[in-house]
Design a protein around this motif. Sequence first.
Motif, PDB file in Angstrom:
ATOM      1  N   LYS A 162       6.303  -2.181  -0.649  1.00  0.00           N
ATOM      2  CA  LYS A 162       7.182  -1.856   0.472  1.00  0.00           C
ATOM      3  C   LYS A 162       6.437  -2.004   1.788  1.00  0.00           C
ATOM      4  N   VAL A 163       7.139  -2.520   2.801  1.00  0.00           N
ATOM      5  CA  VAL A 163       6.587  -2.665   4.154  1.00  0.00           C
ATOM      6  C   VAL A 163       7.531  -1.958   5.119  1.00  0.00           C
ATOM      7  N   ASP A 164       6.978  -1.011   5.895  1.00  0.00           N
ATOM      8  CA  ASP A 164       7.759  -0.239   6.869  1.00  0.00           C
ATOM      9  C   ASP A 164       7.220  -0.541   8.270  1.00  0.00           C
ATOM     10  N   PRO A 165       7.763  -1.550   8.966  1.00  0.00           N
ATOM     11  CA  PRO A 165       7.244  -1.892  10.303  1.00  0.00           C
ATOM     12  C   PRO A 165       7.492  -0.815  11.338  1.00  0.00           C
ATOM     13  N   GLN A 166       8.516   0.019  11.142  1.00  0.00           N
ATOM     14  CA  GLN A 166       8.846   1.039  12.140  1.00  0.00           C
ATOM     15  C   GLN A 166       7.765   2.106  12.235  1.00  0.00           C
ATOM     16  N   ARG A 167       7.134   2.434  11.120  1.00  0.00           N
ATOM     17  CA  ARG A 167       6.068   3.439  11.101  1.00  0.00           C
ATOM     18  C   ARG A 167       4.710   2.822  10.763  1.00  0.00           C
ATOM     19  N   ASN A 168       4.638   1.505  10.666  1.00  0.00           N
ATOM     20  CA  ASN A 168       3.397   0.785  10.358  1.00  0.00           C
ATOM     21  C   ASN A 168       2.780   1.274   9.053  1.00  0.00           C
ATOM     22  N   LEU A 169       3.596   1.340   8.005  1.00  0.00           N
ATOM     23  CA  LEU A 169       3.158   1.812   6.706  1.00  0.00           C
ATOM     24  C   LEU A 169       3.269   0.701   5.678  1.00  0.00           C
ATOM     25  N   LEU A 170       2.297   0.656   4.778  1.00  0.00           N
ATOM     26  CA  LEU A 170       2.313  -0.243   3.633  1.00  0.00           C
ATOM     27  C   LEU A 170       2.271   0.590   2.364  1.00  0.00           C
ATOM     28  N   TYR A 171       3.092   0.237   1.394  1.00  0.00           N
ATOM     29  CA  TYR A 171       3.127   0.917   0.104  1.00  0.00           C
ATOM     30  C   TYR A 171       2.658  -0.078  -0.964  1.00  0.00           C
ATOM     31  N   VAL A 172       1.500   0.162  -1.542  1.00  0.00           N
ATOM     32  CA  VAL A 172       0.953  -0.725  -2.565  1.00  0.00           C
ATOM     33  C   VAL A 172       1.025  -0.028  -3.916  1.00  0.00           C
ATOM     34  N   LYS A 173       1.198  -0.817  -4.951  1.00  0.00           N
ATOM     35  CA  LYS A 173       1.337  -0.284  -6.304  1.00  0.00           C
ATOM     36  C   LYS A 173      -0.045   0.024  -6.871  1.00  0.00           C
ATOM     37  N   GLY A 174      -0.248   1.263  -7.303  1.00  0.00           N
ATOM     38  CA  GLY A 174      -1.516   1.647  -7.896  1.00  0.00           C
ATOM     39  C   GLY A 174      -2.403   2.393  -6.919  1.00  0.00           C
ATOM     40  N   GLN A 175      -3.675   2.522  -7.311  1.00  0.00           N
ATOM     41  CA  GLN A 175      -4.626   3.302  -6.525  1.00  0.00           C
ATOM     42  C   GLN A 175      -5.570   2.375  -5.758  1.00  0.00           C
ATOM     43  N   VAL A 176      -6.130   2.911  -4.694  1.00  0.00           N
ATOM     44  CA  VAL A 176      -7.139   2.212  -3.909  1.00  0.00           C
ATOM     45  C   VAL A 176      -8.341   3.151  -3.756  1.00  0.00           C
ATOM     46  N   PRO A 177      -9.540   2.607  -3.574  1.00  0.00           N
ATOM     47  CA  PRO A 177     -10.726   3.474  -3.501  1.00  0.00           C
ATOM     48  C   PRO A 177     -10.753   4.304  -2.226  1.00  0.00           C
ATOM     49  N   GLY A 178     -11.321   5.516  -2.340  1.00  0.00           N
ATOM     50  CA  GLY A 178     -11.550   6.331  -1.165  1.00  0.00           C
ATOM     51  C   GLY A 178     -10.761   7.627  -1.146  1.00  0.00           C
ATOM     52  N   HIS A 179     -11.209   8.535  -0.264  1.00  0.00           N
ATOM     53  CA  HIS A 179     -10.528   9.798  -0.021  1.00  0.00           C
ATOM     54  C   HIS A 179      -9.287   9.573   0.830  1.00  0.00           C
ATOM     55  N   LYS A 180      -8.458  10.580   0.922  1.00  0.00           N
ATOM     56  CA  LYS A 180      -7.387  10.580   1.916  1.00  0.00           C
ATOM     57  C   LYS A 180      -8.010  10.619   3.310  1.00  0.00           C
ATOM     58  N   GLY A 181      -7.523   9.785   4.172  1.00  0.00           N
ATOM     59  CA  GLY A 181      -8.072   9.708   5.519  1.00  0.00           C
ATOM     60  C   GLY A 181      -9.177   8.690   5.688  1.00  0.00           C
ATOM     61  N   ASN A 182      -9.648   8.068   4.601  1.00  0.00           N
ATOM     62  CA  ASN A 182     -10.690   7.040   4.708  1.00  0.00           C
ATOM     63  C   ASN A 182     -10.097   5.717   5.176  1.00  0.00           C
ATOM     64  N   TYR A 183     -10.962   4.900   5.753  1.00  0.00           N
ATOM     65  CA  TYR A 183     -10.550   3.568   6.180  1.00  0.00           C
ATOM     66  C   TYR A 183     -10.621   2.610   4.999  1.00  0.00           C
ATOM     67  N   VAL A 184      -9.607   1.762   4.903  1.00  0.00           N
ATOM     68  CA  VAL A 184      -9.577   0.705   3.891  1.00  0.00           C
ATOM     69  C   VAL A 184      -9.323  -0.614   4.605  1.00  0.00           C
ATOM     70  N   TYR A 185      -9.651  -1.701   3.929  1.00  0.00           N
ATOM     71  CA  TYR A 185      -9.587  -3.036   4.522  1.00  0.00           C
ATOM     72  C   TYR A 185      -8.711  -3.911   3.642  1.00  0.00           C
ATOM     73  N   ILE A 186      -7.609  -4.389   4.216  1.00  0.00           N
ATOM     74  CA  ILE A 186      -6.596  -5.115   3.468  1.00  0.00           C
ATOM     75  C   ILE A 186      -6.600  -6.572   3.915  1.00  0.00           C
ATOM     76  N   LYS A 187      -6.516  -7.471   2.957  1.00  0.00           N
ATOM     77  CA  LYS A 187      -6.391  -8.896   3.253  1.00  0.00           C
ATOM     78  C   LYS A 187      -5.630  -9.578   2.123  1.00  0.00           C
ATOM     79  N   ASP A 188      -5.229 -10.821   2.356  1.00  0.00           N
ATOM     80  CA  ASP A 188      -4.515 -11.577   1.331  1.00  0.00           C
ATOM     81  C   ASP A 188      -5.389 -11.749   0.098  1.00  0.00           C
ATOM     82  N   ALA A 189      -4.773 -11.694  -1.072  1.00  0.00           N
ATOM     83  CA  ALA A 189      -5.516 -11.796  -2.324  1.00  0.00           C
ATOM     84  C   ALA A 189      -6.174 -13.164  -2.435  1.00  0.00           C
ATOM     85  N   VAL A 190      -7.451 -13.164  -2.762  1.00  0.00           N
ATOM     86  CA  VAL A 190      -8.201 -14.422  -2.837  1.00  0.00           C
ATOM     87  C   VAL A 190      -7.971 -15.132  -4.170  1.00  0.00           C
TER      88      VAL A 190
END
Length: 323
Positions: free
Chosen positions: A259-287
């Motif tokens: 899901k992509v929510d441009p109004q609130r600048n939110l991305l919803y990805v399926k599954g888990q990502v590394p890190g605590h809540k509030g940590n910075y993550v780096y998103i890019k197109d799948a290689v």
Amino acid sequence: MAGLRTGSSRLVSLLSSASQTFFAHRSAALPFAACAAETPCLGGSSVLQQLRCFAQPALTQVTSSSDDDSAPAEKFEYPRRTGVIAIKVGMTQDWDQYGVRLPLTILWIDDCQVTQVKTTAKNGYNGLQLGIGCKRGKQVNGAQRGHFRAAGVPIKRHLSEFRVSKEGLLPVGTSITASHFVAGQYVDVAGITIGKGFQGVMKRFGFAGGPASHGASKSHRQRGSTGACQDPGKVWKGTPMPGRMGGKRRTVQSIWLYKVDPQRNLLYVKGQVPGHKGNYVYIKDAVYKIPAQQPDLPWPTAKTDPNAPVTVVSPHPKDPFEE
């Protein structure tokens, strides 16, 4: 020395091809006199002389190409868009149109802008430095204030850099929003994993441990032997042992963007990502996904439109409960 070694290997390969051509002429159905008519030096009685004649163009090619090695060859580069910095908000869940529950991670893109452009002519590669968040002027040092002042952008809380192709460069100050990605595409998400501190081999590597009762004397969670006897007489590098667990940069690849929510600048990805809540993550197109496996993506980025609709794409193309 390296150039001499490269030239020698090239000469050996060209000589081998010349010898194959020579013996192909020798074994051809045409009479040897016809081959000698095509190549005058075949008239000699010595096979070595005839082979040397075939190798002469190869020697000339090595000599002429060695002069062109000083000119740098233009490197081919695949089209590549910039990534984006986001903040891990937490996890939630949703149900698609078939009633399948999807675990989702929410990522927030907080005022992400281009703060610096790096080009091949000036820096040796093409890249974009992005900044996210905001800070007060007294929270950064003078060098950082000068960097943001020269770029003409507000002071950012966190900076990161993404390699791009020449076509993917963007001017300084460009805002990158959630519309940069498209629902239904695959992305790679990198972050710093949660630190677990100093842990043993059972928690760190999943060892079975020793017996729980009979035959174990205070060795229930020990690793056991770390090596062999006098041969090799040492402990090999990389042997699993107790140590610090977590707190490292890791990448989860080919995550489905639900899901992509441009109004609130939110991305919803399926599954888990590394890190605590509030940590910075780096998103890019799948290689590891070719363009045919991705939807049409905005190039080099999407226009900022806070009123864009929310888009949702389920990862299930058909009802998974139907047989």
